[in-house]
Design an enzyme around this catalytic site. Structure first.
Site, PDB file in Angstrom:
ATOM      1  N   LYS A   1     -48.194 -43.950 -15.631  1.00 35.11           N
ATOM      2  CA  LYS A   1     -48.969 -43.979 -14.383  1.00 35.11           C
ATOM      3  C   LYS A   1     -48.508 -45.044 -13.381  1.00 35.11           C
ATOM      4  CE  LYS A   1     -53.458 -41.997 -15.429  1.00 35.11           C
ATOM      5  NZ  LYS A   1     -54.892 -42.217 -15.500  1.00 35.11           N
TER       6      LYS A   1
ATOM      7  N   GLY B   1     -56.717 -49.537 -16.492  1.00 39.86           N
ATOM      8  CA  GLY B   1     -56.426 -48.539 -15.463  1.00 39.86           C
ATOM      9  C   GLY B   1     -57.671 -47.816 -14.980  1.00 39.86           C
TER      10      GLY B   1
ATOM     11  N   TYR C   1     -64.120 -39.721 -22.996  1.00 37.83           N
ATOM     12  CA  TYR C   1     -64.488 -38.297 -23.156  1.00 37.83           C
ATOM     13  C   TYR C   1     -64.071 -37.725 -24.504  1.00 37.83           C
ATOM     14  CZ  TYR C   1     -59.645 -37.538 -21.600  1.00 37.83           C
ATOM     15  OH  TYR C   1     -58.287 -37.575 -21.477  1.00 37.83           O
TER      16      TYR C   1
END
Ligand code: NAP
Length: 507
Positions: free
Chosen positions: A300, A362, A444
């Site tokens: 990322k 992040g 999640y």
């Protein structure tokens, strides 16, 4: 010459150790609708019995096409016998009903006349394998074409993304040269999905419930229902997710379901890119060309230096999760921030809200950017006070220890740490009273974390991490296609895939 009916698009490779198991698996595949099966008769102690099993099988399933392979161990097969024996067994297989045979180039170039005889009664596939890497393919093709055949099969091993790109480029030669091209290994996985659209005559799949014969194979049901290889054409736009590891990403489920629901000619594949392969990956992405891709751990941040344009939001967050190509330039943004703000804005007026963010990685940066842009008053907490203080300073936010945070009350609490994530599913950052009215857990996996469970029990409003996951994907879809995303279909796909992954992990 045998009647040349085109071969079906997916061939199930069956490499079983004995005839009863081979027949059992073949029947199972035929019953589930598969009609093109490879009998790896070299896997059997007595390959001649495997050839005869073709007759037995075809008595019950006459509409199936059988490809017989009896590869010698010198050529990475399992058959211990002479070339003469090998050809005799393949001849027997044809007599028993095989409509295609596979002969490795190392054998074929020694006996071209015998190959021509066999070709009179079956499709002749001449195959070449490289189990280490992907060397230049042009010389290989030239070598193979010296032996006349119906199909030339090139199977290499992808060590880097550009290997996958070269194999896919070769598949575009069809139908000038009738080819089957594949790259083995996880890096080469996209070839299994995309090659048929590009021109390759068929692709191989693993049988359901038993191991396949090559690394990177998935089963036919996944090829059809997840990647829609019967529907995707050579004009399809190709998207993907780059990560390392990437195998368990649920993004292919979500984006492919979105393309399916919108009836779009597009496909989304997992792209394994090792941390030191980003430059090579762009070679692949340019050549394909890839229309856009998602970016996740560990790329990322580093991806930014390879892009032509990074939007200001992604620069502030310090991470890009979405890349697309516009006018020949690679552009990057970050959809995670909006994915935090959107679900929250449905429950609270962020401009007037007080928000506690736990974490400084992040996800916390994305959340903090979104929340501060919306005008909320932010406090940061976490286990490492030096890092928490430094992060809070960049936002002009308050920094608190966990104990201090627990003694206060906020409108919103966001867990942006990995606490509670699989396998530590019983962990929770706030063991007692949760100091917020709305609780948003970015984790999640699992779908229902311990924090969400406790928040519900304490009567709080909750937002599970899958909502953020869904929103960031929705925004990606909109950026890539310029169309509204089919949110409901994407949510169902995310929930199905995450539930299935959780059950898989628990096994
Ligand atoms: P990251 O950059 O590695 O940061 C992890 C954070 O968790 C760090 O602040 C770390 O604190 C903190 N942490 C880890 N263990 C802790 C513990 N035992 N107690 C307190 N703090 C702890 O990871 P990330 O990318 O920010 O991701 C964080 C979580 O958000 C992950 O579970 C990820 O799956 C989830 N996430 C979800 C979405 C979504 O779409 N829903 C998107 C991105 C991320 P230190 O600095 O002290 O180590």
């Amino acid at each position: 010459m045998a009647q040349r009916r085109a071969l079906p698009k997916i061939c199930i490779a069956l490499g079983l150790p004995d005839v009863p198991r081979l027949l059992e698996q073949a029947r199972r595949e035929a019953e589930s609708g598969e009609n093109f099966l490879e009998f790896r008769i070299d896997y059997l102690a007595d390959p001649a019995l495997g050839a005869k099993a073709i007759t037995t099988f075809l008595e019950d399933y006459p509409n199936c096409t059988i490809l017989a392979t009896c590869r010698r161990h010198q050529n990475h097969g399992r058959f211990n016998g002479s070339i003469d024996d090998q050809l005799r067994i393949l001849e027997l297989a044809i007599q028993c009903g095989a409509r295609a045979i596979d002969i490795e180039i190392e054998t074929a170039e020694l006996v071209p006349a015998r190959c021509a005889q066999l070709r009179a009664n079956a499709h002749l596939i001449i195959s070449w394998h490289h189990f280490e890497t992907t060397p230049p393919l042009e010389p290989v093709l030239k070598r193979m074409q010296k032996v006349p055949a119906d199909i030339y099969k090139l199977v290499s091993t992808a060590r880097k993304p550009s290997d996958t790109g070269r194999v896919l480029a070769a598949s575009r030669l069809s139908p000038k040269i009738p080819l089957v091209t594949l790259a083995m290994g996880e890096i080469g996985f996209p070839t299994r999905v995309i090659s048929p659209a590009f021109g390759t005559l068929f692709t191989y799949a693993a049988p359901a419930h038993v191991q396949g014969t090559a690394s990177g194979q998935i089963n036919a049901r996944q090829l059809r229902s997840l990647y829609r290889i019967d529907k995707v054409t050579k004009a399809a736009k190709v998207y993907g997710v780059i990560a390392d590891p990437v195998a368990h990403s649920v993004s292919p489920h979500v984006h492919n379901r979105a393309f399916q629901s919108k009836r779009m000619d597009a496909v989304y594949v997992p792209l394994l890119v090792n941390p030191n392969q980003l430059r090579d990956f762009f070679q692949f992405a340019e050549a394909l060309p890839l229309s856009g891709f998602s970016v996740t751990i560990p790329h990322k941040r580093k991806i930014m230096r390879y892009l032509d344009h990074v939007d200001p939001l992604a620069r502030r967050i310090g991470a890009v999760n979405t890349v697309w190509r516009k006018a020949g330039k690679w552009r990057g943004t970050n959809t995670d921030a909006e994915a935090v703000a959107r679900p929250l804005a449905k429950l609270v007026d962020l401009a007037k809200a007080t928000v506690l963010i736990a974490g400084n990685g992040g996800a916390a940066h994305s959340a903090a950017c979104a929340i501060s842009d919306a005008g909320a008053k932010i406090a940061i907490t976490g286990r490492n006070q030096d890092r928490v203080r430094a992060f809070a300073r960049t936002l002009s936010a308050e920094n608190l220890t966990l104990a201090q945070a627990c003694a206060r009350q906020f409108d919103v609490v966001i867990n942006a740490t990995s606490v509670g994530m699989w396998p530590n599913v019983n962990d929770c950052l706030f063991p007692d009273k949760i100091p917020g009215e709305v609780v948003f857990d970015l984790v999640y996996n699992p779908l229902e974390t311990e924090l969400i469970r406790r928040a519900r029990a304490q009567g709080k409003q909750v937002i599970p991490g899958v909502k953020m996951f869904l929103e960031q994907a929705v925004r990606q879809f909109e950026i890539w296609t310029g169309q509204p995303a089919p949110r409901a279909a994407m949510e169902t796909a995310a929930l199905d895939a995450l539930s299935a992954r959780y059950l898989e992990q628990k096994k």
